[in-house]
Design an enzyme around this catalytic site. Structure first.
Site, short mmCIF file in Angstrom:
data_model
loop_
_atom_site.label_atom_id
_atom_site.label_comp_id
_atom_site.label_asym_id
_atom_site.label_seq_id
_atom_site.Cartn_x
_atom_site.Cartn_y
_atom_site.Cartn_z
N ASP A 1 10.98 -2.44 -10.12
CA ASP A 1 10.65 -3.79 -10.61
C ASP A 1 10.15 -3.68 -12.06
OD1 ASP A 1 9.59 -6.29 -11.13
OD2 ASP A 1 8.01 -6.20 -9.63
N HIS B 1 10.95 -13.82 -5.88
CA HIS B 1 10.10 -14.87 -6.48
C HIS B 1 9.11 -14.22 -7.45
CE1 HIS B 1 6.51 -14.13 -3.58
NE2 HIS B 1 7.14 -13.01 -3.86
N ARG B 2 8.16 -15.00 -7.99
CA ARG B 2 7.03 -14.47 -8.74
C ARG B 2 5.74 -14.91 -8.04
NH1 ARG B 2 8.52 -11.92 -13.60
NH2 ARG B 2 6.56 -10.88 -13.12
N SER B 3 4.63 -14.30 -8.42
CA SER B 3 3.36 -14.72 -7.79
C SER B 3 3.02 -16.17 -8.13
CB SER B 3 2.23 -13.77 -8.18
OG SER B 3 2.16 -13.62 -9.57
N LYS C 1 14.50 -10.65 -10.77
CA LYS C 1 13.67 -11.83 -11.05
C LYS C 1 14.27 -12.51 -12.28
CE LYS C 1 9.13 -9.83 -9.79
NZ LYS C 1 8.09 -8.92 -10.33
N SER D 1 1.78 -9.34 -12.30
CA SER D 1 1.90 -7.89 -12.52
C SER D 1 3.23 -7.67 -13.23
CB SER D 1 1.83 -7.12 -11.20
OG SER D 1 2.90 -7.44 -10.36
N GLU E 1 0.30 -14.88 -2.97
CA GLU E 1 1.61 -15.12 -2.37
C GLU E 1 1.50 -15.54 -0.91
OE1 GLU E 1 4.14 -11.77 -3.31
OE2 GLU E 1 4.09 -12.26 -5.45
N GLU F 1 9.00 -0.43 -3.23
CA GLU F 1 9.19 -0.97 -4.59
C GLU F 1 8.06 -0.49 -5.49
OE1 GLU F 1 9.48 -5.27 -4.63
OE2 GLU F 1 8.58 -5.35 -6.62
N ASP G 1 5.31 -3.00 -1.76
CA ASP G 1 5.33 -2.98 -3.23
C ASP G 1 3.92 -2.65 -3.71
OD1 ASP G 1 5.53 -3.30 -5.94
OD2 ASP G 1 5.91 -5.46 -5.89
N GLN H 1 -0.26 -3.75 -3.81
CA GLN H 1 -0.17 -5.20 -4.00
C GLN H 1 0.45 -5.96 -2.82
OE1 GLN H 1 1.11 -6.80 -8.03
NE2 GLN H 1 2.93 -7.33 -6.86
N GLU H 2 1.53 -5.38 -2.22
CA GLU H 2 2.27 -6.17 -1.22
C GLU H 2 2.68 -5.33 -0.01
OE1 GLU H 2 5.65 -8.00 -3.17
OE2 GLU H 2 4.42 -8.54 -4.91
N HIS I 1 -3.06 -9.49 -7.08
CA HIS I 1 -2.79 -10.76 -6.40
C HIS I 1 -3.93 -11.20 -5.48
CE1 HIS I 1 1.87 -10.36 -6.90
NE2 HIS I 1 1.25 -10.59 -8.02
N LYS J 1 12.71 -11.41 -1.32
CA LYS J 1 11.29 -11.57 -1.00
C LYS J 1 10.76 -12.82 -1.67
CE LYS J 1 8.92 -8.84 -4.59
NZ LYS J 1 7.87 -7.84 -4.85
P1 PGA Z 1 4.35 -10.83 -10.07
O1 PGA Z 1 4.44 -9.83 -8.85
O2 PGA Z 1 5.23 -11.99 -9.81
O3 PGA Z 1 2.89 -11.18 -10.14
O4 PGA Z 1 4.79 -10.05 -11.29
C1 PGA Z 1 5.57 -9.69 -8.06
C2 PGA Z 1 5.99 -8.24 -7.96
O5 PGA Z 1 5.34 -7.34 -8.51
O6 PGA Z 1 7.01 -7.97 -7.32
ZN ZN Z 2 6.97 -5.74 -7.78
#
Ligand code: PGA
Ligand code: ZN
Length: 419
Positions: free
Chosen positions: A313, A366-368, A338, A43, A207, A286, A245, A165-166, A157, A389
């Site tokens: 982000d 991190h990243r996915s 990131k 994302s 994740e 987020e 998030d 997403q999270e 994800h 995270k």
């Molecule tokens: P991504 O997602 O690593 O797939 O971009 C992580 C996030 O959105 O924080």
């Molecule tokens: Zn994010």
């Protein structure tokens, strides 16, 4: 300290999603050979540094990174081999100049960031110091970050019907890193039992969080609070808080947010979050609004910025210039960090410093798509960012980072948590 780069070598390896990425090894005249694994997101923000992918559909569906590998082994190695530098910033500037684009699109941000991460590690090795110590600045003390465990996955994800997403567990009240990781692991197990008890699937998203068929974010938050209690912890800022998030750019279309079958305006979303924060112990939000919705971000921050950390982000992309603009406009009060989003470690450190000077939070991430490289654990500790995270407390590529934090704590007594 001087570092003389004697060789660079990249190879195409796999990330945690069965997609190709780079492993970069770097040798110097002064120290051992070191290695870095390059992370990759799904994302992504539209202003992120650009990953170079081969586009050759006959390999990995076009996702191969042979061109980026060739750029490390060819052009970048030729430019750096035999050169002596006195700090990481010099090496990173060399990489930026060599690439010559705003977004590192020519050589590939995936190629550039791998070299930058390996160079940081080489400098630490030459100095005979753990990596995190190289990130410590006199203005900010090193700290062990509050781990944020992403235990329920949705959005891009996971293939479930959940739009957000999270959903993360944040053990703000834990006495130490090791105890915080224990809380994350115990609540993760309690959550699995609770989901199974409701007949919900316990398959995992990218994740390592569970990906149950639940559409309503409020229902997920209710289950999480129950799981915290099941595991014997106290929900809330003195115990284990929650973070979200939604990654809302992914469900923002035609000026509306499409959540669980409803089409909501920015203000509807803000009021929805306000209600969520009243009902549940959510302390961090987020990407609550989309990256293009700057006016919405200003209103979101004015409405909820006193109650929660409002983290950008996709809207900020770890980009120092964009972060400065957002600080000026009071759009958010914290930045996600990131390293591959901006493409060099030096620029990520600059982003962190800008946030610290403005009183903004810095949330290292991190990243996915990840490798077993635990680089970000050291980055989070050394910069004293206070929170990080890196997914669920499950799956090797996530656990590698949490385990690294425990090892750092074991080696050196540092304060835990947000300053
Ligand atoms: P991504 O997602 O690593 O797939 O971009 C992580 C996030 O959105 O924080
Ligand atoms: Zn994010």
């Amino acid at each position: 300290m001087t570092i003389t780069i004697s060789d660079l070598h990249a190879v195409e390896i796999l990330d945690s999603r069965a997609r190709p990425t780079l492993s970069v090894s770097l040798s110097t005249r002064q120290g051992p050979v070191v290695r870095a694994g390059v992370p990759s997101g799904a994302s992504t923000g539209s202003r992120e540094a650009v990953e170079l992918r081969d586009g050759d559909k006959s390999r990995f569906g076009g996702q191969g990174v042979r061109k980026a590998v060739a750029n490390v082994n060819g052009e970048i190695a030729s430019a750096l081999r035999g050169r002596t530098f006195s700090e990481l910033a010099e090496i990173d500037q060399q990489l930026i100049d060599l690439d010559g684009t705003e977004t590192k699109a020519r050589l590939g941000a995936n190629a550039v960031v791998g070299v930058s991460m390996a160079a940081a590690r080489a400098i630490a090795a030459i100095d005979g110091r753990p990596l995190w110590k190289t990130f410590v600045r006199s203005s900010t003390a090193a700290r062990l970050p509050v781990p944020h465990f992403n235990v329920v996955n949705g959005g891009v994800h996971a293939p479930n019907e959940l739009d957000f997403q999270e959903f993360m567990l944040a053990p703000l009240g834990s006495p130490s890193e090791a105890e915080a990781v224990r809380a994350g692991a115990e609540i993760y197990s309690a959550l699995k039992r609770r989901l199974a008890g409701k007949g919900l699937a316990t398959g995992l998203g990218d994740e390592g969080g569970f990906a149950p068929e639940i559409a309503s974010p409020e229902d997920v938050l209710g289950i999480l609070v129950g799981s915290i209690t099941d595991a014997g912890y106290e929900p809330g800022r003195n115990g284990v808080a929650l973070a979200m998030d939604p990654a809302s750019s992914e469900f923002y279309r035609d000026g509306k947010y499409h959540v669980a079958g409803e089409a909501l305006s920015s203000d509807d979303m803000i009021e929805r979050y306000a209600k969520i924060i009243e009902r549940f112990p959510v302390w961090l939000l987020e990407d609550g609004l989309a990256e293009s919705d700057w006016d919405g971000w200003e209103r979101l921050t004015a409405r909820l910025g006193e109650q929660v950390e409002v983290v950008g982000d996709d809207i900020l992309c770890t980009n120092p210039a964009i972060i400065r603009e957002a600080i000026g406009r009071k759009a958010g009060n914290a930045a996600l960090i990131k390293v591959n989003q901006i493409g060099t470690v030096t620029e990520a450190l600059e982003a962190i410093e800008i946030c610290q000077q403005a009183g903004w939070g810095q949330f290292v991430s991190h990243r996915s798509g990840e490798t077993e490289d635990s680089f970000i654990a050291d980055l989070a500790v050394g910069t004293g960012c206070g929170h990080m995270k890196t997914g669920a407390p499950a799956r090797g590529e996530r656990v590698a980072k949490y385990n690294r934090l425990i090892e750092i704590e074991d080696a050196e007594h540092l304060p835990y948590g947000l300053a």
